[in-house]
Design an enzyme around this catalytic site. Structure first.
Site, PDB file in Angstrom:
ATOM      1  N   ARG A  26      -4.121  42.906 -55.629  1.00  9.37           N
ATOM      2  CA  ARG A  26      -4.836  43.727 -54.640  1.00  9.37           C
ATOM      3  C   ARG A  26      -4.340  45.156 -54.735  1.00  9.37           C
ATOM      4  O   ARG A  26      -3.145  45.386 -54.827  1.00  9.37           O
ATOM      5  CB  ARG A  26      -4.613  43.180 -53.233  1.00  9.37           C
ATOM      6  CG  ARG A  26      -5.722  43.592 -52.279  1.00  9.37           C
ATOM      7  CD  ARG A  26      -5.540  42.968 -50.906  1.00  9.37           C
ATOM      8  NE  ARG A  26      -6.118  41.647 -50.790  1.00  9.37           N
ATOM      9  CZ  ARG A  26      -6.186  40.966 -49.649  1.00  9.37           C
ATOM     10  NH1 ARG A  26      -5.686  41.483 -48.547  1.00  9.37           N
ATOM     11  NH2 ARG A  26      -6.722  39.766 -49.607  1.00  9.37           N
ATOM     12  N   SER A  45     -10.507  41.266 -48.624  1.00 13.76           N
ATOM     13  CA  SER A  45     -10.505  40.700 -47.276  1.00 13.76           C
ATOM     14  C   SER A  45     -10.661  41.771 -46.197  1.00 13.76           C
ATOM     15  O   SER A  45     -11.667  42.462 -46.148  1.00 13.76           O
ATOM     16  CB  SER A  45      -9.236  39.861 -47.077  1.00 13.76           C
ATOM     17  OG  SER A  45      -9.332  39.121 -45.891  1.00 13.76           O
ATOM     18  N   ASP A  54     -13.729  38.278 -40.307  1.00 13.63           N
ATOM     19  CA  ASP A  54     -13.367  39.490 -41.044  1.00 13.63           C
ATOM     20  C   ASP A  54     -14.342  39.672 -42.213  1.00 13.63           C
ATOM     21  O   ASP A  54     -15.212  38.823 -42.435  1.00 13.63           O
ATOM     22  CB  ASP A  54     -11.887  39.455 -41.469  1.00 13.63           C
ATOM     23  CG  ASP A  54     -11.589  38.454 -42.569  1.00 13.63           C
ATOM     24  OD1 ASP A  54     -12.392  37.527 -42.767  1.00 13.63           O
ATOM     25  OD2 ASP A  54     -10.545  38.597 -43.232  1.00 13.63           O
ATOM     26  N   ASP A  78     -14.575  39.214 -45.385  1.00 20.72           N
ATOM     27  CA  ASP A  78     -14.852  38.146 -46.358  1.00 20.72           C
ATOM     28  C   ASP A  78     -14.913  36.777 -45.683  1.00 20.72           C
ATOM     29  O   ASP A  78     -14.924  35.744 -46.355  1.00 20.72           O
ATOM     30  CB  ASP A  78     -13.840  38.159 -47.508  1.00 20.72           C
ATOM     31  CG  ASP A  78     -12.437  37.783 -47.064  1.00 20.72           C
ATOM     32  OD1 ASP A  78     -12.072  38.098 -45.910  1.00 20.72           O
ATOM     33  OD2 ASP A  78     -11.690  37.170 -47.860  1.00 20.72           O
ATOM     34  N   GLU A 122      -2.082  30.191 -40.218  1.00 22.18           N
ATOM     35  CA  GLU A 122      -1.091  31.266 -40.252  1.00 22.18           C
ATOM     36  C   GLU A 122      -1.415  32.199 -39.106  1.00 22.18           C
ATOM     37  O   GLU A 122      -2.586  32.356 -38.726  1.00 22.18           O
ATOM     38  CB  GLU A 122      -1.080  31.980 -41.596  1.00 22.18           C
ATOM     39  CG  GLU A 122      -2.375  32.641 -41.999  1.00 22.18           C
ATOM     40  CD  GLU A 122      -2.326  33.274 -43.389  1.00 22.18           C
ATOM     41  OE1 GLU A 122      -1.297  33.161 -44.074  1.00 22.18           O
ATOM     42  OE2 GLU A 122      -3.331  33.884 -43.772  1.00 22.18           O
ATOM     43  N   SER A 155      -1.741  35.254 -38.659  1.00 23.89           N
ATOM     44  CA  SER A 155      -2.659  36.388 -38.847  1.00 23.89           C
ATOM     45  C   SER A 155      -4.111  35.893 -38.879  1.00 23.89           C
ATOM     46  O   SER A 155      -4.864  36.166 -39.801  1.00 23.89           O
ATOM     47  CB  SER A 155      -2.308  37.147 -40.119  1.00 23.89           C
ATOM     48  OG  SER A 155      -2.227  36.263 -41.211  1.00 23.89           O
ATOM     49  N   LYS A 208      -7.867  29.231 -45.930  1.00 22.96           N
ATOM     50  CA  LYS A 208      -8.318  29.536 -44.573  1.00 22.96           C
ATOM     51  C   LYS A 208      -9.823  29.815 -44.584  1.00 22.96           C
ATOM     52  O   LYS A 208     -10.370  30.288 -45.575  1.00 22.96           O
ATOM     53  CB  LYS A 208      -7.533  30.717 -43.991  1.00 22.96           C
ATOM     54  CG  LYS A 208      -7.503  31.976 -44.824  1.00 22.96           C
ATOM     55  CD  LYS A 208      -6.575  32.984 -44.175  1.00 22.96           C
ATOM     56  CE  LYS A 208      -6.500  34.274 -44.964  1.00 22.96           C
ATOM     57  NZ  LYS A 208      -5.540  34.229 -46.068  1.00 22.96           N
TER      58      LYS A 208
END
Length: 622
Positions: free
Chosen positions: A73, A175, A332, A334, A434, A436, A448
């Site tokens: 990334r 993301s 979010d 994606d 998680e 976040s 996720k």
């Protein structure tokens, strides 16, 4: 005449050997200008060269991206450490080389490629274009490629890898990162993200084939090759069919008077969340019109991360008030993560944290399992998982109810791999998360998934509504039964890797060399675990049970007052994150007291261990 002379001069400059005084840089410039066929990114390097910007050229060309918690990334733009056409071609060539070594049936099973809706005009760079180039590299080598014909949620790629029995897959996405970024997220044949040693081996293979092969730039193959297939309809149908496994109250959903607002944050989520609601028997959620369609500029939010809370949910909350909708669901860009807000009696909105939502999901998924289990189902065969920086609420529920709870390193790739192991050993995994706001209900996908999480929250809310209970009220019931878990997570920005390293090294050599701190201000420390070095003072052999993770910094402190706090670096952004949680037993119900204790401990943690003013750390803007 003068113009022509200057043109010739520029032309000569760009085709002569380069003499910057740095042989490594000269070589890198030569390679870039020979290999890059994207006029925009090539021009960015040419301009830097023309203007003698050697430091910036060095920053862009003399280092490579490495695999973080979510693959490669970086910012989009020219350079070997940025995301662009050339680095994606190089990464895919490395992938090809490694997969060819690992799978004798690579050319029978094929490879999956998906993408989100990101893009940057100044670099002629978009997720769709990068996905086409990824496909082209593989098609040129006679590998069958399942390339989605339009943007998809990230979870569709790992799902497709498993369903189509492909050897691997890539999702082009960054993301919820800022609009300038993009990424290259790799999934193994298991449907889980790659972990070590695959990531390191792929990087080695990338290093070995940096020059583009014949055919690697030929993105026309995507339109002409008989080996290219579009899995969109098939995968979407199978995914929606599999969603039914975690739907328990379809009839009740179809009758609910509860209204939902959904925002897809200018990303991929709208169509897929609408379909998921249909599968669960709901009326469609009300979309936020300004954020429904893809927009690579994310023009209505200051940052495209729903985790930032009320400040970025403004449009959806106002729409919900006008529409008389009590629950807001935000995926979010994606669609692999989910934020949830609920309107309270007092007219204020409650935006749930990832840890609070996990308490609700944990209760819900276990409750549904209990009510629907077969006669011979054994609770000891049931598992839930969380990353180690997330709330311990699932651990408390597991202890009370008799199922298993396990922790992994931060990053959903570790959860995905562990779930695969458990499933292969005949275990049943109900839920994983998680903090976040990354959630996984069921095990159809091993990553996720914000789409399934959104519709499960809707079903939970509709079910509770029949008993006149809100999500917030149910959360309190969960805490009253299993013990209050009050947590706070935040971060500081730090753009200097040397400063970050020195902060953590100081903690490892606090009062004297190789001595960790015994106190944080007035708070006594009971145990310390340092996953970077593999040390854990709570273990008889002083070795961490979690695998050592040398590439990132992470130290966890367990305090005598029952608080657990972790400091770690982000795997995707220039952040030092902190996580702190007070875990109380059910009889400790004075939340004000617990919150005050947590607040004081966090202040001590920041002041004594992070020293923001001394280290020039930038506080998170709220």
């Amino acid at each position: 005449m003068a113009e022509n002379a200057e043109g010739d001069l520029n032309s000569n400059l760009l085709h002569a050997p380069y003499h910057t005084g740095d042989p490594q840089l000269d070589t890198a410039i030569g390679q870039w200008l020979r290999w890059d066929k994207n006029p925009k990114t090539k021009e960015q390097i040419e301009n830097l060269l023309r203007n003698g910007m050697n430091k910036e050229l060095r920053d862009r060309l003399c280092c490579r991206m490495t695999f973080g918690t979510a693959g490669l990334r970086s910012a989009m733009g020219a350079g070997f450490c940025y995301i662009n056409d050339l680095t994606v071609i190089q990464s895919t060539q490395g992938m090809y080389k490694y997969l060819e070594r690992c799978f004798s049936d690579f050319k029978q099973r094929g490879f999956v490629v998906g993408y989100d809706t990101r893009g940057q005009v100044t670099s002629s760079c978009s997720s769709q274009r990068l996905a086409k180039l990824t496909a082209a590299v593989l098609l040129a080598k006679d590998v069958p490629v399942y390339l989605f014909s339009r943007y998809v949620p990230t979870p569709f790629v790992p799902y497709a890898v498993q369903e189509l029995k492909a050897v691997a897959g890539v999702m082009i996405t960054a993301s919820h990162n800022r609009k300038e970024d993009n990424g290259y997220k790799v999934y193994w044949e298991t449907g889980a993200q790659i972990t070590s040693p695959h990531d390191k081996e792929i990087l080695k293979c990338i290093e070995e084939c940096v020059e583009p092969w014949n055919g690697s730039w030929n993105d026309n193959l995507v339109d002409t090759s008989p080996l290219k297939r579009d899995p969109l309809q098939d995968i979407c149908r199978r995914y929606m069919e599999d969603l039914k496994k975690i739907c328990f109250h379809r009839e009740l959903n179809s009758k609910t008077t509860l209204k939902f607002v959904h925002t897809s944050f200018h990303g991929v989520g709208h169509d897929y969340v609408q379909l998921a609601f249909q599968v669960f028997g709901f009326k469609p959620p009300i979309p936020v019109p300004e954020q429904k369609d893809p927009d690579p500029d994310f023009s209505t939010v200051k940052c495209p991360n729903p985790e930032e809370g009320e400040s970025v949910l403004e449009l959806s909350l106002r729409l919900a008030e006008r529409e008389n909708a009590r629950v807001v669901l935000a995926t979010d860009p994606d669609a692999d993560r989910l934020a949830v807000a609920e309107l309270q009696e007092n007219g204020h909105w409650k935006v749930f944290t990832g840890n609070e939502l996990a308490a609700l999901f944990g209760w819900w998924m276990f409750d549904c399992w209990k009510k629907n289990k077969s006669r011979n189902a054994d609770v000891k065969n049931v598992y839930m998982l969380a990353t180690t920086v997330s709330s311990k609420i699932l651990k408390a529920i597991a202890l009370e109810e008799g199922f298993h709870f396990e922790e992994t390193l931060p990053g959903f790739k570790w959860i995905g791999c562990r779930i695969k192991d458990l499933l292969e050993n005949g275990k049943e995994v109900l839920f994983a998360f998680e903090e976040s706001i990354g959630f996984l209900c069921g095990t159809s996908v091993l990553d996720k998934d914000g789409v399934s999480a959104a519709v499960v929250v809707a079903e939970m809310a509709a079910y509770l509504e029949t008993m006149n209970i809100t999500l917030k009220q149910q959360l309190i019931k969960v805490y009253e039964k299993y013990g209050y878990h009050i947590s706070k997570t935040s971060y500081f920005l730090c753009y200097d890797p040397i400063t970050i390293k020195s902060i953590f090294e100081r903690l490892r050599n606090f009062d004297s060399p190789k001595e960790y701190p015994k106190f944080c201000g007035t708070f006594a420390i009971l145990h310390i675990r340092d996953v970077t070095t593999g040390y854990d003072s709570s273990q008889p052999n002083k070795k961490s049970v979690l695998p050592v993770s040398k590439n990132s910094q992470m130290i966890t402190f367990t305090f005598q007052n029952g608080c657990v706090a972790t400091l770690r670096t982000s795997g995707t952004e220039p952040k030092i994150k902190y996580y702190a949680e007070m875990c109380a037993s059910p009889e400790q119900s004075d939340t004000a007291l617990l919150e005050e204790e947590l607040k004081k401990l966090i202040e001590a943690l920041i002041e004594n261990f992070l020293e923001p003013s001394k280290n020039g750390l930038i506080w998170r803007s709220v």
